[in-house]
Design a protein around this motif. Structure first.
Motif, short mmCIF file in Angstrom:
data_model
loop_
_atom_site.label_atom_id
_atom_site.label_comp_id
_atom_site.label_asym_id
_atom_site.label_seq_id
_atom_site.Cartn_x
_atom_site.Cartn_y
_atom_site.Cartn_z
N ILE A 1 0.88 -1.12 -0.13
CA ILE A 1 0.01 -0.01 0.07
C ILE A 1 1.03 1.26 -0.19
N PHE A 2 0.89 2.03 -1.28
CA PHE A 2 1.73 3.19 -1.40
C PHE A 2 0.84 4.38 -1.15
N ASP A 3 1.01 5.15 -0.36
CA ASP A 3 0.40 6.58 0.08
C ASP A 3 1.27 7.79 -0.16
N ASP A 4 1.37 8.30 -1.45
CA ASP A 4 2.09 9.25 -1.89
C ASP A 4 3.60 9.04 -1.57
N VAL A 5 4.09 7.90 -1.85
CA VAL A 5 5.36 7.50 -1.66
C VAL A 5 6.32 7.94 -2.91
N PRO A 6 7.56 8.28 -2.76
CA PRO A 6 8.61 8.50 -3.62
C PRO A 6 8.62 7.02 -4.34
N LEU A 7 9.07 7.07 -5.87
CA LEU A 7 9.18 6.17 -6.57
C LEU A 7 10.54 5.27 -6.11
N SER A 8 11.58 6.29 -5.45
CA SER A 8 12.86 5.49 -5.18
C SER A 8 12.58 4.64 -3.94
N ASP A 9 11.51 5.02 -2.85
CA ASP A 9 11.09 4.02 -2.30
C ASP A 9 10.45 2.90 -2.43
N ILE A 10 9.35 3.31 -3.29
CA ILE A 10 8.63 1.89 -4.07
C ILE A 10 9.57 0.95 -4.84
N ALA A 11 10.57 1.35 -5.29
CA ALA A 11 11.54 0.43 -6.04
C ALA A 11 12.40 -0.19 -4.99
N ARG A 12 12.59 0.58 -3.93
CA ARG A 12 13.50 -0.33 -2.87
C ARG A 12 12.73 -1.44 -2.23
N LYS A 13 11.37 -1.18 -1.96
CA LYS A 13 10.48 -2.37 -1.29
C LYS A 13 10.17 -3.19 -2.31
N LEU A 14 10.02 -2.96 -3.59
CA LEU A 14 9.73 -4.11 -4.25
C LEU A 14 11.01 -4.80 -4.51
N ILE B 1 2.88 -5.54 -10.69
CA ILE B 1 2.85 -4.37 -10.09
C ILE B 1 3.38 -3.26 -11.03
N LEU B 2 4.47 -3.60 -11.76
CA LEU B 2 5.53 -2.67 -12.51
C LEU B 2 4.52 -2.08 -13.63
N SER B 3 3.69 -3.11 -14.28
CA SER B 3 2.87 -2.66 -15.39
C SER B 3 1.88 -1.64 -14.82
N VAL B 4 1.36 -1.78 -13.64
CA VAL B 4 0.43 -0.96 -13.14
C VAL B 4 0.98 0.56 -12.88
N LEU B 5 2.19 0.35 -12.25
CA LEU B 5 2.88 1.59 -12.02
C LEU B 5 3.30 2.51 -13.08
N GLN B 6 3.46 1.69 -14.11
CA GLN B 6 4.23 2.50 -15.39
C GLN B 6 2.84 3.07 -15.85
N ASP B 7 1.53 2.52 -16.00
CA ASP B 7 0.46 2.98 -16.72
C ASP B 7 0.00 4.23 -15.80
N ALA B 8 0.22 4.23 -14.47
CA ALA B 8 -0.14 5.39 -13.79
C ALA B 8 0.88 6.60 -13.40
N GLY B 9 2.22 6.12 -14.02
CA GLY B 9 3.21 7.43 -13.76
C GLY B 9 3.82 7.43 -15.27
N TYR B 10 4.82 8.24 -15.05
CA TYR B 10 5.63 8.95 -16.27
C TYR B 10 7.08 8.15 -16.35
N PHE B 11 6.83 6.83 -16.64
CA PHE B 11 7.98 6.15 -16.88
C PHE B 11 7.90 4.72 -17.65
N ASN B 12 8.72 4.22 -17.92
CA ASN B 12 8.96 2.94 -18.65
C ASN B 12 9.91 1.96 -17.87
#
Length: 293
Positions: free
Chosen positions: A220-233, A266-277
């Motif tokens: 559950i990510f609530d306004d979390v920086p992408l760097s922290d999400i990447a570390r957790k994953l 998870i990465l596919s959903v995050l990619q669709d919601a964000g500005y990255f590949n």
């Protein structure tokens, strides 16, 4: 103790006078052996009492010396580390600690000082046994968390720029290592210490239990920086995730994934919601900014 015949005679006379007994039946000569046996028995009882008291004093002294010896001995430290799994540890005082992936907890075999101190690198959820006389202190590389008895979560990975302390029940005090910044949290509050800016801020949460969803395998990510999400994953799936664009490091995302969701989804959903590949290369995932940015 020895008595002379004269002393015994006087004693018997006093006994006879007090009981109004006939003088002939209780003469000193007739009563001396009986009285002597009584005096000897009394003397033996005194010797036994004195011997017991001496033995007890010696035993107490030995116990005190042994206790002092044990107290002066250095306490052995225990270190528990996790890899791609979570683990629950019970501390000597009864406190329960659940460690997240790739976390390390160091604690003594027994708490013998005024404070119950442990060291954490990574993330852990604490259920601290109450003891007002012995505060519980979690030491990290950037902040210290001080409590008496409560439930809270500390996210303090050394490679993360933030240390996050989330309070579920009770009260905790969070301070930086120099104690120049200090904050007392209430339930459903989180203290975020930025290691780069060296700044401590407070944030109110709708539901603090979201911060410990990792215990049940949820993300559950609530306004979390992408760097922290990447570390957790990365910690959860044992895969290196690299972000090539520094501008994406602080890009914040809110998302929720149930237990059992695979990394690719998870990465596919995050990619669709964000500005990255993102792309795969052996056992490494690389996140890059979209070309149209």
């Amino acid at each position: 103790m020895k008595y002379t015949e004269t002393e015994l005679e006087k004693t018997l006379n006093k006994l006879i006078a007090s009981t109004r007994s006939p003088r002939g039946r209780f003469s000193a000569a007739a009563s001396y052996p009986q009285l002597e046996r009584m005096l000897k028995a009394h003397s033996r009882r005194l010797v036994l009492v004195r011997t017991f008291a001496t033995a007890a004093a010696v035993a107490l002294l030995c116990l005190s010396v042994w206790t002092a010896y044990l107290y002066m001995q250095p306490v052995a430290m225990q270190t528990v580390s996790t890899l791609a799994e979570t683990r629950t540890v019970s501390l000597p005082d009864g406190t329960s600690v659940t460690l997240n992936h790739y976390s390390t907890l160091t604690y003594p075999e027994r708490f013998k000082t005024d404070n119950r101190e442990v060291e954490l690198n990574g993330e852990a959820y604490f259920e601290v046994s109450k003891d007002k006389k012995h505060p519980f202190i979690v030491q990290t590389d950037a902040v210290d968390v001080r409590v008496l008895g409560t439930h809270f979560n500390v996210d303090a990975y050394r490679d993360s720029r933030d240390v996050r302390t989330t309070l579920l029940t009770g009260s905790v005090a969070v301070s930086n290592k120099s104690n120049s910044e200090h904050m007392i949290l209430k339930p459903n509050e989180i203290a975020i210490y930025n290691k780069v800016e060296k700044k401590l801020t407070r944030k109110l949460l709708v539901d603090a239990t979201d911060e410990i969803s990792w215990r049940h395998g949820e993300f559950i990510f609530d306004d979390v920086p992408l760097s922290d999400i990447a570390r957790k994953l990365s910690n959860s799936f044992g895969t290196t995730i690299q972000i090539t664009d520094s501008a994406l490091q602080n890009y914040r995302i809110s998302a929720r994934f149930p237990n059992g969701e695979d990394l690719e989804t998870i990465l596919s959903v995050l990619q669709d919601a964000g500005y990255f590949n993102y792309s795969h290369d052996n056992n490494q995932i690389t996140i890059t900014a979209k070309p149209d940015l």
